[in-house]
Design an enzyme around this catalytic site. Structure first.
Site, PDB file in Angstrom:
ATOM      1  N   HIS A  14       0.825  -1.210   0.000  1.00  0.00           N
ATOM      2  CA  HIS A  14       0.000   0.000   0.000  1.00  0.00           C
ATOM      3  C   HIS A  14       0.855   1.253   0.000  1.00  0.00           C
ATOM      4  O   HIS A  14       0.459   2.283  -0.549  1.00  0.00           O
ATOM      5  CB  HIS A  14      -0.915   0.013   1.226  1.00  0.00           C
ATOM      6  CG  HIS A  14      -1.842   1.194   1.257  1.00  0.00           C
ATOM      7  ND1 HIS A  14      -1.446   2.424   1.717  1.00  0.00           N
ATOM      8  CD2 HIS A  14      -3.122   1.343   0.863  1.00  0.00           C
ATOM      9  CE1 HIS A  14      -2.450   3.282   1.619  1.00  0.00           C
ATOM     10  NE2 HIS A  14      -3.479   2.649   1.102  1.00  0.00           N
ATOM     11  N   CYS A  15       2.046   1.199   0.590  1.00  0.00           N
ATOM     12  CA  CYS A  15       2.790   2.421   0.883  1.00  0.00           C
ATOM     13  C   CYS A  15       3.341   3.124  -0.349  1.00  0.00           C
ATOM     14  O   CYS A  15       2.908   4.217  -0.702  1.00  0.00           O
ATOM     15  CB  CYS A  15       3.922   2.107   1.856  1.00  0.00           C
ATOM     16  SG  CYS A  15       3.340   1.590   3.496  1.00  0.00           S
ATOM     17  N   LEU A  16       4.319   2.513  -1.011  1.00  0.00           N
ATOM     18  CA  LEU A  16       5.054   3.252  -2.030  1.00  0.00           C
ATOM     19  C   LEU A  16       4.266   3.534  -3.308  1.00  0.00           C
ATOM     20  O   LEU A  16       4.388   4.627  -3.855  1.00  0.00           O
ATOM     21  CB  LEU A  16       6.363   2.531  -2.352  1.00  0.00           C
ATOM     22  CG  LEU A  16       7.324   2.373  -1.170  1.00  0.00           C
ATOM     23  CD1 LEU A  16       8.693   1.930  -1.650  1.00  0.00           C
ATOM     24  CD2 LEU A  16       7.450   3.665  -0.384  1.00  0.00           C
ATOM     25  N   ASP A  73       0.916   5.979  -1.307  1.00  0.00           N
ATOM     26  CA  ASP A  73       0.998   7.037  -0.305  1.00  0.00           C
ATOM     27  C   ASP A  73       1.624   8.333  -0.805  1.00  0.00           C
ATOM     28  O   ASP A  73       1.097   9.416  -0.532  1.00  0.00           O
ATOM     29  CB  ASP A  73       1.750   6.543   0.926  1.00  0.00           C
ATOM     30  CG  ASP A  73       0.990   5.439   1.657  1.00  0.00           C
ATOM     31  OD1 ASP A  73      -0.159   5.158   1.251  1.00  0.00           O
ATOM     32  OD2 ASP A  73       1.532   4.871   2.610  1.00  0.00           O
TER      33      ASP A  73
END
Length: 443
Positions: free
Chosen positions: A258-260, A263
């Site tokens: 989900h992060c890179l 976000d």
């Protein structure tokens, strides 16, 4: 206290288990009936939470997985850990909104609500607070506590876990900060209070944007170094000996989770919308990292051509479908893009991954009543099923390795027998620099 954790994924489940272990009465709320049914019988789909930790809590009644909103009644603390995906380049906060409306029905004076989902600065105060106030008739700050604490879960990391990773905490006002800090202070070794929710929200985006930009830098360097005949990995090793002013980042087939992939775009979207300026570093990093799977396929095509093989009709074995080693996390995995491109080019694609379970780790989240939808990169199956549904799953046996025209190492899980790979594979494109040998080419 009675604690409700809304969302039982990679962030919410470890938090729920930890809260139950320290003595709270915890309800793990999730709209996914399949997830809840597995949790109810002590089956975990998150590697960081083995069944040995989950089952004693179920037996003791300190942890209750549920799809029934009524089980949230009477909560003292509620934490929202639901996904915040991008839809057509814009943040989709519908899961936060749905959770807020559900929790507002049961919100009582003196209770505390915390948002952990990654989002743009201002979400807690501008979106979450009004929804909770509207649904409860209470005022944030005056009647109930409200705060933001960014998640820092790193799936599969055996060293830095929820308990020993410093936890950034914030509150709408001083009393809210004290309540949020007091709750997390029971769960983790150290909390890091900041002055407002916006600073806490920006902290999470800064952490991931930093990684995203630096990974893009080494990915682009890897592409140019290959064309120049330079070993970028040796240069990275040499640079890593510098004890100051340098942090090690390594190339790979693309970013996932989900992060890179998501976000930093939240920050870019917020800057563009609020200030009218593009966030050029994020946009450039997005462009480089999102095209790494295409570069992997191009390198594979070139390697097959040198061996007088066309992609069409070639048998390609992908090792690792997760976005990172030793986890089953296939959210936004670059493996889906690699598999989709090769399939459309006519290759016979097979894949081995001891962690990623079909239909469990790659589906997108749903709102209550919403039909199940495919992952965001479902290309090979024309948008139906999970993102890797068209890929035949196999084990990385000696026979499979020997039968493949090419093997591509995408996620270097420790469970793979790398000696067998180098012994039996005719050609290997190693995207993680895990292998060596005459038949191995490193990204």
């Amino acid at each position: 206290m009675r604690v409700v954790i809304a969302g039982q994924g990679y962030v919410g489940l470890p938090l729920a288990v930890r809260a139950a272990e320290v003595g709270h009465e915890v309800v793990g709320y999730d709209v996914d009936e399949r997830r809840v049914k597995r949790l109810a019988v002590g089956e975990s789909y998150v590697e960081d939470i083995p069944a040995e930790r989950l089952r004693p809590l179920l037996d003791a009644g300190s942890y209750l997985p549920s799809t029934d909103p009524r089980d949230a009644a009477g909560f003292d603390v509620a934490v929202i850990t639901v996904p915040t995906p991008l839809r057509d380049g814009a943040p989709d906060l519908s899961y936060i909104e749905s959770s807020a409306r559900m929790l507002a029905r049961f919100l009582r004076p003196g209770a505390t609500v915390v948002l952990e989902s990654t989002t743009y600065p201002g979400t807690t105060e501008e979106l979450l607070a009004p929804l909770l106030e509207e649904g409860s008739g209470l005022a944030a700050g005056r009647d109930f506590h409200l705060g933001y604490s960014p998640e820092r879960i790193d799936p599969g990391n055996p060293v830095w876990r929820l308990e020993n990773t410093p936890k950034v905490v914030s509150g709408l006002d001083a009393a809210s900060l004290a309540a949020v800090d007091g709750f997390y202070g029971q769960l983790v070794e150290r909390t890091v209070p900041v002055s407002s929710c916006k600073e806490a929200e920006l902290t999470k985006l800064l952490e991931n944007t930093f990684r995203h930009v630096n990974i893009a830098l080494v990915n682009e360097l890897a592409m140019f170094a290959h064309d120049l005949g330079i070993d970028v990995w040796e240069a990275i090793d040499a640079a890593s000996t510098k004890p100051f002013g340098y942090l090690r980042f390594t190339p790979g087939p693309g970013v996932g989770g989900h992060c890179l992939p998501i976000d930093p775009s939240y920050l870019s979207w917020r800057v563009e919308r609020a200030l009218g300026h593009p966030f050029r570093f994020v946009e450039l990093a997005n462009d480089v990292n999102s095209h790494m799977p295409d570069y992997v396929v191009r390198r594979l095509v070139e390697a097959l051509n040198e061996r007088q093989r066309s992609v069409k009709g070639s048998r390609v074995l992908l090792l690792g479908l997760a976005y990172k080693k030793n986890t089953g996390d296939a959210r936004e995995t670059p493996a889906a893009r690699v598999a989709g491109l090769l399939t459309r080019m006519g290759a016979e694609v097979r894949a081995a991954d001891p962690h990623v379970v079909a239909g469990v780790h790659v589906d997108e989240p749903r709102l209550p009543g919403e039909p199940r939808v495919p992952g965001p990169r479902a290309a090979a199956d024309a948008g139906h099923g999970d993102a890797l549904a068209a890929v035949r799953r196999v084990e990385a046996t000696a026979e499979e390795l020997a039968a493949a025209d090419a093997v591509v190492l995408l996620a270097d899980h420790d469970e793979f027998d790398y000696a067998a790979v180098t012994q039996h594979a005719r050609y290997v494109l190693d995207c993680r620099r895990r292998l060596s040998g005459a038949a191995v080419e490193v990204l």
